[in-house]
Scaffold this motif. Sequence first.
Motif, PDB file in Angstrom:
ATOM      1  N   GLU A   1       0.837  -1.199   0.000  1.00 15.89           N
ATOM      2  CA  GLU A   1       0.000   0.000   0.000  1.00 15.89           C
ATOM      3  C   GLU A   1       0.871   1.248   0.000  1.00 15.89           C
ATOM      4  OE1 GLU A   1      -2.449  -0.322   3.454  1.00 15.89           O
ATOM      5  OE2 GLU A   1      -3.454  -2.135   2.738  1.00 15.89           O
ATOM      6  N   LYS A   2       0.293   2.333  -0.492  1.00 18.10           N
ATOM      7  CA  LYS A   2       0.994   3.616  -0.470  1.00 18.10           C
ATOM      8  C   LYS A   2       1.342   3.968   0.975  1.00 18.10           C
ATOM      9  CE  LYS A   2       0.556   8.407  -1.829  1.00 18.10           C
ATOM     10  NZ  LYS A   2      -0.245   9.430  -2.483  1.00 18.10           N
ATOM     11  N   ASN A   3       2.491   4.586   1.148  1.00 17.42           N
ATOM     12  CA  ASN A   3       2.998   4.946   2.462  1.00 17.42           C
ATOM     13  C   ASN A   3       3.443   6.403   2.381  1.00 17.42           C
ATOM     14  OD1 ASN A   3       4.967   5.124   4.694  1.00 17.42           O
ATOM     15  ND2 ASN A   3       4.629   2.924   4.855  1.00 17.42           N
ATOM     16  N   VAL A   4       3.716   7.039   3.499  1.00 15.43           N
ATOM     17  CA  VAL A   4       4.157   8.439   3.474  1.00 15.43           C
ATOM     18  C   VAL A   4       5.518   8.590   2.791  1.00 15.43           C
ATOM     19  CG1 VAL A   4       2.838   9.119   5.503  1.00 15.43           C
ATOM     20  CG2 VAL A   4       5.156   8.296   5.799  1.00 15.43           C
ATOM     21  N   TRP A   5       6.311   7.542   2.763  1.00 16.62           N
ATOM     22  CA  TRP A   5       7.652   7.633   2.187  1.00 16.62           C
ATOM     23  C   TRP A   5       7.811   6.921   0.847  1.00 16.62           C
ATOM     24  CZ3 TRP A   5       9.791   2.808   1.746  1.00 16.62           C
ATOM     25  CH2 TRP A   5       9.294   1.809   2.585  1.00 16.62           C
ATOM     26  N   ALA A   6       6.781   6.203   0.378  1.00 16.75           N
ATOM     27  CA  ALA A   6       6.899   5.512  -0.916  1.00 16.75           C
ATOM     28  C   ALA A   6       5.524   5.153  -1.459  1.00 16.75           C
ATOM     29  CB  ALA A   6       7.743   4.256  -0.765  1.00 16.75           C
ATOM     30  N   GLU A   7       5.457   5.021  -2.760  1.00 21.58           N
ATOM     31  CA  GLU A   7       4.219   4.647  -3.427  1.00 21.58           C
ATOM     32  C   GLU A   7       3.984   3.131  -3.331  1.00 21.58           C
ATOM     33  OE1 GLU A   7       2.006   6.729  -4.956  1.00 21.58           O
ATOM     34  OE2 GLU A   7       3.213   8.388  -4.198  1.00 21.58           O
ATOM     35  N   GLN A   8       2.739   2.717  -3.572  1.00 19.46           N
ATOM     36  CA  GLN A   8       2.415   1.294  -3.640  1.00 19.46           C
ATOM     37  C   GLN A   8       3.266   0.657  -4.744  1.00 19.46           C
ATOM     38  OE1 GLN A   8      -1.616   0.489  -4.737  1.00 19.46           O
ATOM     39  NE2 GLN A   8      -1.369  -1.717  -4.572  1.00 19.46           N
TER      40      GLN A   8
END
Length: 99
Positions: free
Chosen positions: A51-58
């Motif tokens: 899943e998308k995260n604050v530091w990287a995309e899904q």
Amino acid sequence: MLENGREVGSGPLDVEPVAPRRRAAVRLPVDVSKFDPDKEYAVGIEARLAEKNVWAEQGHVLASEQFVLQPWRFSAAVPTVGKKAPQVSGSGNRVVVNG
């Protein structure tokens, strides 16, 4: 999956989420009994962010590795050119051919 360096199969693996600093065993859908004994087989595995995260995309690659399932078998026979066979030497990952 690679056969002698060429892609012959690929696809996602259904794996439960793995917590940070934890391990998971994965069974590959591969029948090694069908491998050609004269070829090398390897598989590349990537762990991607689900899943998308604050530091990287899904889909961001978190880890990757390649595993050799069946190594290449080098022939003991050395081809000759003219009357003199080439000299082969080496150690580790290095091979030297002279002649």
